[in-house]
Motif scaffolding. Structure first.
Motif, PDB file in Angstrom:
ATOM      1  N   LYS A 288     -79.539 -14.980  -4.737  1.00 30.48           N
ATOM      2  CA  LYS A 288     -79.840 -15.524  -6.071  1.00 30.48           C
ATOM      3  C   LYS A 288     -78.846 -15.013  -7.107  1.00 30.48           C
ATOM      4  CE  LYS A 288     -84.718 -16.434  -5.391  1.00 30.48           C
ATOM      5  NZ  LYS A 288     -86.093 -16.156  -5.817  1.00 30.48           N
ATOM      6  N   ILE A 289     -78.485 -13.734  -7.001  1.00 23.68           N
ATOM      7  CA  ILE A 289     -77.471 -13.173  -7.914  1.00 23.68           C
ATOM      8  C   ILE A 289     -76.145 -13.888  -7.700  1.00 23.68           C
ATOM      9  CG2 ILE A 289     -76.139 -11.102  -8.472  1.00 23.68           C
ATOM     10  CD1 ILE A 289     -78.644  -9.467  -7.789  1.00 23.68           C
ATOM     11  N   LEU A 290     -75.783 -14.104  -6.435  1.00 24.49           N
ATOM     12  CA  LEU A 290     -74.533 -14.790  -6.124  1.00 24.49           C
ATOM     13  C   LEU A 290     -74.531 -16.209  -6.677  1.00 24.49           C
ATOM     14  CD1 LEU A 290     -71.812 -14.908  -4.625  1.00 24.49           C
ATOM     15  CD2 LEU A 290     -73.096 -15.703  -2.636  1.00 24.49           C
ATOM     16  N   LYS A 291     -75.661 -16.903  -6.541  1.00 23.77           N
ATOM     17  CA  LYS A 291     -75.752 -18.279  -7.038  1.00 23.77           C
ATOM     18  C   LYS A 291     -75.521 -18.319  -8.548  1.00 23.77           C
ATOM     19  CE  LYS A 291     -78.916 -22.179  -7.112  1.00 23.77           C
ATOM     20  NZ  LYS A 291     -80.253 -22.661  -6.778  1.00 23.77           N
ATOM     21  N   ASP A 292     -76.138 -17.373  -9.271  1.00 19.14           N
ATOM     22  CA  ASP A 292     -75.954 -17.329 -10.726  1.00 19.14           C
ATOM     23  C   ASP A 292     -74.517 -16.949 -11.101  1.00 19.14           C
ATOM     24  OD1 ASP A 292     -78.572 -18.064 -11.101  1.00 19.14           O
ATOM     25  OD2 ASP A 292     -79.294 -16.008 -11.405  1.00 19.14           O
ATOM     26  N   LEU A 293     -73.913 -16.010 -10.362  1.00 21.26           N
ATOM     27  CA  LEU A 293     -72.534 -15.618 -10.643  1.00 21.26           C
ATOM     28  C   LEU A 293     -71.574 -16.789 -10.417  1.00 21.26           C
ATOM     29  CD1 LEU A 293     -72.431 -12.060  -9.009  1.00 21.26           C
ATOM     30  CD2 LEU A 293     -72.223 -12.578 -11.427  1.00 21.26           C
ATOM     31  N   LYS A 294     -71.780 -17.515  -9.329  1.00 21.60           N
ATOM     32  CA  LYS A 294     -70.916 -18.654  -9.026  1.00 21.60           C
ATOM     33  C   LYS A 294     -71.024 -19.737 -10.092  1.00 21.60           C
ATOM     34  CE  LYS A 294     -71.259 -20.168  -4.771  1.00 21.60           C
ATOM     35  NZ  LYS A 294     -71.733 -20.450  -3.393  1.00 21.60           N
ATOM     36  N   LYS A 295     -72.252 -19.988 -10.552  1.00 19.54           N
ATOM     37  CA  LYS A 295     -72.459 -21.022 -11.563  1.00 19.54           C
ATOM     38  C   LYS A 295     -71.885 -20.581 -12.913  1.00 19.54           C
ATOM     39  CE  LYS A 295     -76.174 -23.508 -11.433  1.00 19.54           C
ATOM     40  NZ  LYS A 295     -77.571 -23.991 -11.550  1.00 19.54           N
ATOM     41  N   GLU A 296     -72.039 -19.303 -13.241  1.00 17.63           N
ATOM     42  CA  GLU A 296     -71.591 -18.777 -14.535  1.00 17.63           C
ATOM     43  C   GLU A 296     -70.064 -18.750 -14.646  1.00 17.63           C
ATOM     44  OE1 GLU A 296     -72.233 -17.085 -18.348  1.00 17.63           O
ATOM     45  OE2 GLU A 296     -73.761 -17.798 -16.944  1.00 17.63           O
ATOM     46  N   PHE A 297     -69.382 -18.337 -13.571  1.00 14.65           N
ATOM     47  CA  PHE A 297     -67.938 -18.105 -13.648  1.00 14.65           C
ATOM     48  C   PHE A 297     -67.119 -19.206 -12.970  1.00 14.65           C
ATOM     49  CE2 PHE A 297     -69.657 -13.613 -13.290  1.00 14.65           C
ATOM     50  CZ  PHE A 297     -69.864 -13.513 -14.644  1.00 14.65           C
ATOM     51  N   CYS A 298     -67.767 -20.247 -12.475  1.00 11.68           N
ATOM     52  CA  CYS A 298     -67.061 -21.377 -11.839  1.00 11.68           C
ATOM     53  C   CYS A 298     -66.105 -20.897 -10.742  1.00 11.68           C
ATOM     54  CB  CYS A 298     -66.295 -22.207 -12.867  1.00 11.68           C
ATOM     55  SG  CYS A 298     -67.354 -22.917 -14.116  1.00 11.68           S
ATOM     56  N   CYS A 299     -66.645 -20.121  -9.822  1.00 14.58           N
ATOM     57  CA  CYS A 299     -65.846 -19.633  -8.706  1.00 14.58           C
ATOM     58  C   CYS A 299     -66.712 -19.657  -7.444  1.00 14.58           C
ATOM     59  CB  CYS A 299     -65.334 -18.222  -8.964  1.00 14.58           C
ATOM     60  SG  CYS A 299     -66.639 -16.994  -9.077  1.00 14.58           S
ATOM     61  N   ASN A 300     -66.091 -19.512  -6.314  1.00 14.88           N
ATOM     62  CA  ASN A 300     -66.824 -19.475  -5.061  1.00 14.88           C
ATOM     63  C   ASN A 300     -67.073 -18.028  -4.674  1.00 14.88           C
ATOM     64  OD1 ASN A 300     -68.158 -20.448  -2.882  1.00 14.88           O
ATOM     65  ND2 ASN A 300     -66.350 -21.215  -1.789  1.00 14.88           N
ATOM     66  N   GLY A 301     -68.032 -17.804  -3.781  1.00 17.01           N
ATOM     67  CA  GLY A 301     -68.346 -16.454  -3.358  1.00 17.01           C
ATOM     68  C   GLY A 301     -69.241 -16.449  -2.139  1.00 17.01           C
ATOM     69  N   THR A 302     -69.458 -15.250  -1.611  1.00 17.28           N
ATOM     70  CA  THR A 302     -70.293 -15.096  -0.433  1.00 17.28           C
ATOM     71  C   THR A 302     -70.889 -13.692  -0.417  1.00 17.28           C
ATOM     72  OG1 THR A 302     -70.371 -15.305   1.967  1.00 17.28           O
ATOM     73  CG2 THR A 302     -68.400 -14.306   1.051  1.00 17.28           C
ATOM     74  N   VAL A 303     -71.940 -13.529   0.396  1.00 22.13           N
ATOM     75  CA  VAL A 303     -72.539 -12.212   0.623  1.00 22.13           C
ATOM     76  C   VAL A 303     -72.147 -11.781   2.028  1.00 22.13           C
ATOM     77  CG1 VAL A 303     -74.668 -10.896   0.825  1.00 22.13           C
ATOM     78  CG2 VAL A 303     -74.482 -12.672  -0.900  1.00 22.13           C
ATOM     79  N   VAL A 304     -71.508 -10.610   2.136  1.00 23.62           N
ATOM     80  CA  VAL A 304     -71.023 -10.100   3.413  1.00 23.62           C
ATOM     81  C   VAL A 304     -71.837  -8.871   3.782  1.00 23.62           C
ATOM     82  CG1 VAL A 304     -69.011  -9.162   4.606  1.00 23.62           C
ATOM     83  CG2 VAL A 304     -68.720 -10.949   2.908  1.00 23.62           C
ATOM     84  N   GLN A 305     -72.243  -8.771   5.047  1.00 27.45           N
ATOM     85  CA  GLN A 305     -72.962  -7.591   5.546  1.00 27.45           C
ATOM     86  C   GLN A 305     -71.946  -6.633   6.150  1.00 27.45           C
ATOM     87  OE1 GLN A 305     -76.256  -6.842   5.271  1.00 27.45           O
ATOM     88  NE2 GLN A 305     -75.819  -4.888   6.234  1.00 27.45           N
ATOM     89  N   ASP A 306     -71.748  -5.484   5.516  1.00 35.20           N
ATOM     90  CA  ASP A 306     -70.816  -4.473   5.987  1.00 35.20           C
ATOM     91  C   ASP A 306     -71.611  -3.378   6.691  1.00 35.20           C
ATOM     92  OD1 ASP A 306     -69.071  -1.769   5.193  1.00 35.20           O
ATOM     93  OD2 ASP A 306     -67.868  -3.529   5.668  1.00 35.20           O
ATOM     94  N   PRO A 307     -71.133  -2.863   7.837  1.00 33.95           N
ATOM     95  CA  PRO A 307     -71.908  -1.830   8.545  1.00 33.95           C
ATOM     96  C   PRO A 307     -72.039  -0.516   7.768  1.00 33.95           C
ATOM     97  CG  PRO A 307     -69.821  -2.267   9.667  1.00 33.95           C
ATOM     98  CD  PRO A 307     -69.952  -3.268   8.568  1.00 33.95           C
ATOM     99  N   GLU A 308     -71.046  -0.144   6.970  1.00 36.30           N
ATOM    100  CA  GLU A 308     -71.096   1.109   6.217  1.00 36.30           C
ATOM    101  C   GLU A 308     -71.673   0.918   4.823  1.00 36.30           C
ATOM    102  OE1 GLU A 308     -67.271   2.866   6.073  1.00 36.30           O
ATOM    103  OE2 GLU A 308     -67.064   2.965   8.247  1.00 36.30           O
ATOM    104  N   LEU A 309     -71.283  -0.161   4.147  1.00 42.42           N
ATOM    105  CA  LEU A 309     -71.628  -0.337   2.741  1.00 42.42           C
ATOM    106  C   LEU A 309     -72.881  -1.171   2.527  1.00 42.42           C
ATOM    107  CD1 LEU A 309     -68.012  -1.074   1.472  1.00 42.42           C
ATOM    108  CD2 LEU A 309     -69.195   1.114   1.532  1.00 42.42           C
TER     109      LEU A 309
END
Length: 136
Positions: free
Chosen positions: A81-102
């Motif tokens: 949901k945060i990503l969806k709002d960020l993408k809509k607000e800043f007109c850019c693409n994005g994704t959520v990545v699962q990192d083993p450490e972070l």
């Protein structure tokens, strides 16, 4: 040496053994455990009120292309949901990545560090003093 002392004083061997046992038990109690200079720092990190930072970084790809990564958000938030709002607000693409450490990391196209910082503060997701912006 203690036995020679007992002969001079006239003490029995049993009294000396009892003395040695009591002396050793006193020593066992008085010996402190190994000192850990980082114990206070580790205890502060483990406590509930520890300060968790939200890290906003930029990663250079190729040429002028770059990625903005957001890491350290609380697990109770919905990253999608945060990503969806960020993408809509800043007109850019994005994704959520699962990192083993972070853990989960939000990636956005372009240099969106200042935009993401102001968005997180205005949305009440993070406080200004808990956000660290990294990069050139």
């Amino acid at each position: 040496m203690l036995l020679m002392f007992a002969c001079y004083v006239g003490l029995s061997v049993r009294v000396i053994e009892l003395y040695q046992l009591s002396f050793m038990s006193v020593l066992d109690v008085q010996i402190p455990s190994a000192f850990d200079p980082f114990a206070d720092a580790n205890a502060e990190d483990a406590c509930i009120g520890a300060k968790d930072y939200v890290h906003i970084r930029i990663q250079q790809r190729n040429g002028r292309k770059s990625l903005t990564t957001v890491q350290g958000l609380k697990k109770e938030f919905s990253y999608n949901k945060i990503l969806k709002d960020l993408k809509k607000e800043f007109c850019c693409n994005g994704t959520v990545v699962q990192d083993p450490e972070l853990g989960k990391v939000i990636q956005l196209q372009g240099d969106q560090r200042k935009n993401v910082c102001t968005f997180l503060i205005q949305a009440g997701i993070a406080k200004k003093d808990s956000i660290k912006i990294h990069g050139f």
